[in-house]
Design an enzyme around this catalytic site. Sequence first.
Site, PDB file in Angstrom:
ATOM      1  N   ASP A 148      -5.968 -15.294   2.731  1.00 53.26           N
ATOM      2  CA  ASP A 148      -6.235 -14.781   1.379  1.00 53.26           C
ATOM      3  C   ASP A 148      -4.924 -14.464   0.668  1.00 53.26           C
ATOM      4  O   ASP A 148      -4.411 -13.352   0.777  1.00 53.26           O
ATOM      5  CB  ASP A 148      -7.101 -13.521   1.473  1.00 53.26           C
ATOM      6  N   PRO A 149      -4.350 -15.436  -0.092  1.00 52.81           N
ATOM      7  CA  PRO A 149      -3.086 -15.157  -0.783  1.00 52.81           C
ATOM      8  C   PRO A 149      -3.252 -14.448  -2.122  1.00 52.81           C
ATOM      9  O   PRO A 149      -2.259 -14.298  -2.854  1.00 52.81           O
ATOM     10  CB  PRO A 149      -2.478 -16.548  -0.961  1.00 52.81           C
ATOM     11  N   ASN A 150      -4.447 -14.000  -2.455  1.00 51.81           N
ATOM     12  CA  ASN A 150      -4.656 -13.244  -3.708  1.00 51.81           C
ATOM     13  C   ASN A 150      -4.055 -13.948  -4.927  1.00 51.81           C
ATOM     14  O   ASN A 150      -3.328 -13.348  -5.724  1.00 51.81           O
ATOM     15  CB  ASN A 150      -4.100 -11.815  -3.605  1.00 51.81           C
ATOM     16  N   HIS A 209     -16.267  -8.252   1.125  1.00 57.42           N
ATOM     17  CA  HIS A 209     -14.904  -7.793   0.853  1.00 57.42           C
ATOM     18  C   HIS A 209     -14.777  -6.303   1.195  1.00 57.42           C
ATOM     19  O   HIS A 209     -15.766  -5.585   1.220  1.00 57.42           O
ATOM     20  CB  HIS A 209     -14.632  -8.029  -0.640  1.00 57.42           C
ATOM     21  N   SER A 210     -13.557  -5.857   1.436  1.00 55.62           N
ATOM     22  CA  SER A 210     -13.354  -4.425   1.667  1.00 55.62           C
ATOM     23  C   SER A 210     -12.041  -3.947   1.076  1.00 55.62           C
ATOM     24  O   SER A 210     -11.074  -4.699   0.980  1.00 55.62           O
ATOM     25  CB  SER A 210     -13.382  -4.135   3.178  1.00 55.62           C
ATOM     26  N   LYS A 242      -4.071 -11.465   5.313  1.00 56.04           N
ATOM     27  CA  LYS A 242      -3.724 -11.208   3.921  1.00 56.04           C
ATOM     28  C   LYS A 242      -2.413 -11.924   3.641  1.00 56.04           C
ATOM     29  O   LYS A 242      -1.384 -11.610   4.221  1.00 56.04           O
ATOM     30  CB  LYS A 242      -3.591  -9.695   3.697  1.00 56.04           C
ATOM     31  N   HIS A 290       0.845  -1.208   0.000  1.00 57.03           N
ATOM     32  CA  HIS A 290       0.000   0.000   0.000  1.00 57.03           C
ATOM     33  C   HIS A 290       0.875   1.251   0.000  1.00 57.03           C
ATOM     34  O   HIS A 290       1.852   1.324   0.749  1.00 57.03           O
ATOM     35  CB  HIS A 290      -0.882   0.038   1.255  1.00 57.03           C
ATOM     36  N   ASN A 321     -13.038 -12.897  -4.124  1.00 58.92           N
ATOM     37  CA  ASN A 321     -13.426 -11.575  -4.605  1.00 58.92           C
ATOM     38  C   ASN A 321     -12.576 -11.223  -5.828  1.00 58.92           C
ATOM     39  O   ASN A 321     -12.451 -10.068  -6.211  1.00 58.92           O
ATOM     40  CB  ASN A 321     -13.232 -10.494  -3.536  1.00 58.92           C
ATOM     41  N   HIS A 357     -11.084  -2.682   6.436  1.00 56.54           N
ATOM     42  CA  HIS A 357      -9.736  -2.148   6.678  1.00 56.54           C
ATOM     43  C   HIS A 357      -9.754  -1.101   7.807  1.00 56.54           C
ATOM     44  O   HIS A 357      -8.749  -0.449   8.053  1.00 56.54           O
ATOM     45  CB  HIS A 357      -9.197  -1.466   5.413  1.00 56.54           C
ATOM     46  N   ARG A 367      -4.111   4.047  -7.630  1.00 53.63           N
ATOM     47  CA  ARG A 367      -3.538   3.056  -6.732  1.00 53.63           C
ATOM     48  C   ARG A 367      -2.546   2.210  -7.516  1.00 53.63           C
ATOM     49  O   ARG A 367      -2.885   1.657  -8.558  1.00 53.63           O
ATOM     50  CB  ARG A 367      -4.635   2.170  -6.149  1.00 53.63           C
TER      51      ARG A 367
HETATM   52 MG   LIG Z   1      -9.603 -11.132  -1.258  1.00 52.67          MG
END
Ligand SMILES: [Mg+2]
Length: 428
Positions: free
Chosen positions: A225-227, A324-325, A197, A33, A273, A353, A408
Amino acid sequence: MTNNRFDAERITRITITPVAFHDPPLLNAVGVHERWALRSIVQLTTESGITGLGESYGDEAHLRRLRHGADALIGADVFAVNSFRPLIRQALAADSGVGGHGMSGMVTGSSTEDRVLSPFDVAALDVQGKILRRPVTDLLGGAVRAAVPFSGYLFYKWAAHPGADGDIWGEALTTAGIVEQAKTMVADYGFDALKLKGGVRPPDEECAAIEALRAEFPDMPLRLDPNAAWTVQTSIEIGERLNGVLEYLEDPTPGLTGMAEVRRKAPMPLATNMCVVSFDDIAPAVDAGSVDIILSDHHFWGGLRRSQSLAAITETFDLGLSMHSNSHLGISLAAMVHLAAATPRLDYACDTHWPWKDPAEDVVVPGTLEFSDGAVPVPTGAGLGVELDEDALGRLHEQYVRCGQRDRDDTGYMQSIEPDFRPVTPRW
Ligand SMILES: [Mg+2]
């Protein structure tokens, strides 16, 4: 004689204000981030001078689309939300000639429309509630719970952005760091569920972190959540190792086909998500058997009423529903709470978050949205029940103007610090 004709309450002005607020260096599979999280604040005013609030993403291309959408809604009846989507679709068709697709590659056409619609849907419901003097939950069929439970959202993180002072959370790059973070977050907010995360450390380490969290919190539902950072094979192996430990595994691997392969062998439910992000994605996901749980998010599912449609679809196909957020401010939290409170079958604590935000930075007057035992009581005032702080909006807009960030870009920011970083998916 009853008069069956009603006067319209027309939208006369819509203001969209980009804002920036401090964001800690939270790590994820594609980078870190940046110093600032960007959002857009929508103020929608009707001919009687009633203003409703909405909140959405703050990336430049999205802001441009929001402005096109806003122009198209001037003159519409604030109660005729069904008319908004076709108006927005038309406005965005005109935008395609302008070029620039600031949103990520996985986003489809229908979800772009829904992303633009969302903050206007929320703002219109806020106005409607103010006119009727009822909370938004009542416009969604009524609250089925008085407070909405959230999960504590844990991140691997640096102690500070390079060259900046550290934040109150400190560094968390090890299992011990994650457990400490969890203890603080649970003590401060009372969360009854935890999400880590992942996709940051090698899968073995992230497994060890989950196992350590299980030892520390024996009864707490845990999610990872390893994306989509893992291969199918790794996802299955980790799934087997964390059998009985995880409440659900979120997006272990990319794509509907890969997820379906994992789902056939992993012992726990799979949530997403990433591979189901719009109504167009649901039928292929059901056909392939890719997921057990959809993480709704009113910011990309077209607002609160369309999110209720998603909830109905998940019931039809016996899918679970969670939420989700992204980094967000109080208008979004209020909308999330109203929606979740009015969703009868919401199976899991929602993501937020919120703990990562500086409490001193928001655009709503403090006091309405408070966590108690890991849950946020539903605001009882008219509409969303939150009030805009105009001075705070001005301050956060000034931060947006000065910060220079316009999109972003977690990957670009990471590469500015660690030039060798590559956002490889799957990495392991
Ligand atoms: Mg996710």
